[in-house]
Motif scaffolding. Structure first.
Motif, PDB file in Angstrom:
ATOM      1  N   PRO A 134       9.234  33.376   1.775  1.00 46.35           N
ATOM      2  CA  PRO A 134       7.794  33.425   2.092  1.00 46.35           C
ATOM      3  C   PRO A 134       7.453  32.775   3.426  1.00 46.35           C
ATOM      4  O   PRO A 134       6.639  33.307   4.184  1.00 46.35           O
ATOM      5  CB  PRO A 134       7.153  32.664   0.922  1.00 46.35           C
ATOM      6  CG  PRO A 134       8.131  32.741  -0.192  1.00 46.35           C
ATOM      7  CD  PRO A 134       9.481  32.743   0.468  1.00 46.35           C
ATOM      8  N   SER A 138       6.069  34.905   6.734  1.00 48.38           N
ATOM      9  CA  SER A 138       4.754  34.519   7.257  1.00 48.38           C
ATOM     10  C   SER A 138       4.857  34.078   8.713  1.00 48.38           C
ATOM     11  O   SER A 138       3.979  34.383   9.526  1.00 48.38           O
ATOM     12  CB  SER A 138       4.165  33.393   6.405  1.00 48.38           C
ATOM     13  OG  SER A 138       3.917  33.827   5.088  1.00 48.38           O
ATOM     14  N   ASN A 179      -0.125  29.784   5.478  1.00 45.69           N
ATOM     15  CA  ASN A 179      -0.194  30.633   4.286  1.00 45.69           C
ATOM     16  C   ASN A 179       1.173  30.739   3.617  1.00 45.69           C
ATOM     17  O   ASN A 179       1.295  30.674   2.386  1.00 45.69           O
ATOM     18  CB  ASN A 179      -0.700  32.024   4.677  1.00 45.69           C
ATOM     19  CG  ASN A 179      -0.879  32.928   3.481  1.00 45.69           C
ATOM     20  OD1 ASN A 179      -1.594  32.613   2.544  1.00 45.69           O
ATOM     21  ND2 ASN A 179      -0.218  34.083   3.510  1.00 45.69           N
ATOM     22  N   ILE A 183       2.474  29.633  -0.282  1.00 43.31           N
ATOM     23  CA  ILE A 183       3.203  30.537  -1.180  1.00 43.31           C
ATOM     24  C   ILE A 183       4.583  29.971  -1.495  1.00 43.31           C
ATOM     25  O   ILE A 183       5.029  29.971  -2.649  1.00 43.31           O
ATOM     26  CB  ILE A 183       3.326  31.931  -0.539  1.00 43.31           C
ATOM     27  CG1 ILE A 183       1.931  32.540  -0.311  1.00 43.31           C
ATOM     28  CG2 ILE A 183       4.171  32.854  -1.425  1.00 43.31           C
ATOM     29  CD1 ILE A 183       1.961  33.845   0.448  1.00 43.31           C
ATOM     30  N   THR A 187       6.202  28.975  -5.285  1.00 36.99           N
ATOM     31  CA  THR A 187       7.417  29.587  -5.834  1.00 36.99           C
ATOM     32  C   THR A 187       8.543  28.552  -5.973  1.00 36.99           C
ATOM     33  O   THR A 187       9.292  28.572  -6.948  1.00 36.99           O
ATOM     34  CB  THR A 187       7.894  30.740  -4.932  1.00 36.99           C
ATOM     35  OG1 THR A 187       8.049  30.260  -3.586  1.00 36.99           O
ATOM     36  CG2 THR A 187       6.886  31.880  -4.943  1.00 36.99           C
TER      37      THR A 187
END
Length: 255
Positions: A134, A138, A179, A183, A187
């Motif tokens: 992630p 990003s 962001n 995330i 996770t």
């Protein structure tokens, strides 16, 4: 006033959950062994805190999480900043990343245990994998979307590397990176707990498994509550860090 309103909303939300929980145990006549009432779980929470069990497992889990998550963030951000600028190279790596990304990190656990042995190392590697993709995606996306005007201005001012990366590209891409941090944190925390529930002998995930084996569902629910609260606090910490960075760069006004 805004803080008071948020606190009130949190209190109301928690109260609604507790009332529904208590009514469920009363109306459906669940045995305490199947669904412990809120008071019984509260007593379990107090006992785990009082005897130090909670802090012992929390310390292990936080160590694993911080090492795995922070390592993933550093590697993913640095790699993402480079690949975001090197379009042709990213075109080669992108299919590989998209192939590996959907695979749940826990699926690698048989290999991870063989390669890294037992203990904290496998959990740290699982957390690293969970957070890495992630944050990487990003970061690459944020770099690719940097306003071309900034880059033209940097060329006109003859700003070279590494100042171009640190002063222009990284700050401009930071909202997208932030962001990914959110995330990745979520996770990573989920897979930390699941990893500890599978093969660890310590940590918050193991606390739940151990309580289940003892048929102490009050302690199982206590562990679930601990995990949820810790995850919430970690997310708040990331948001505070993000806001602090934005203030340093003037992205948002100081209070």
């Amino acid at each position: 006033m805004k803080t008071l309103r948020k606190t009130t909303n949190i209190f109301i939300g928690i109260s609604i959950i507790i009332v529904i929980w208590q009514l469920t145990t009363m109306l459906f006549d669940f045995e305490e062994a199947l669904l412990p009432p809120p008071l019984m779980v509260a007593e379990g929470i107090v006992s785990l805190i009082a005897d130090g069990t909670f802090f012992e497992h929390l310390k292990v889990s936080m160590y694993r999480f911080l090492v795995g998550y922070l390592s993933a963030v550093v590697v993913a951000v640095l790699l993402g900043l480079l690949l975001g600028r090197m379009t042709k190279l990213w075109d080669v790596f992108d299919p590989i990343v998209q192939l590996l990304r959907p695979v749940a990190p826990i699926a690698w656990s048989p290999f991870i245990v063989l390669w890294f042995g037992i203990g904290s190392a496998p959990a740290i590697v699982i957390i690293f994998i969970a957070a890495f993709f992630p944050v990487l995606l990003s970061t690459v996306s944020g770099v690719k979307k940097v306003d071309g005007t900034y880059l033209k201005l940097a060329r006109n001012l003859e700003i070279k590397q590494p100042q171009l990366m640190t002063k222009i590209i990284f700050p401009a891409a930071f909202p997208a990176i932030a962001n990914g941090l959110h995330i990745g944190l979520g996770t990573a925390w989920i897979f930390l707990v699941s990893g500890e529930m599978v093969g660890a002998q310590s940590g918050l995930g193991y606390l739940i498994v151990d309580a289940r084996n003892l048929l102490r569902l009050d302690l199982v629910l206590a562990g679930i509550i601990f995990i949820g609260v810790c995850g919430l606090l970690l997310d708040k910490a990331i948001r505070l860090f993000e806001r602090w960075i934005e203030k340093q760069w003037g992205i948002v006004p100081n209070d």
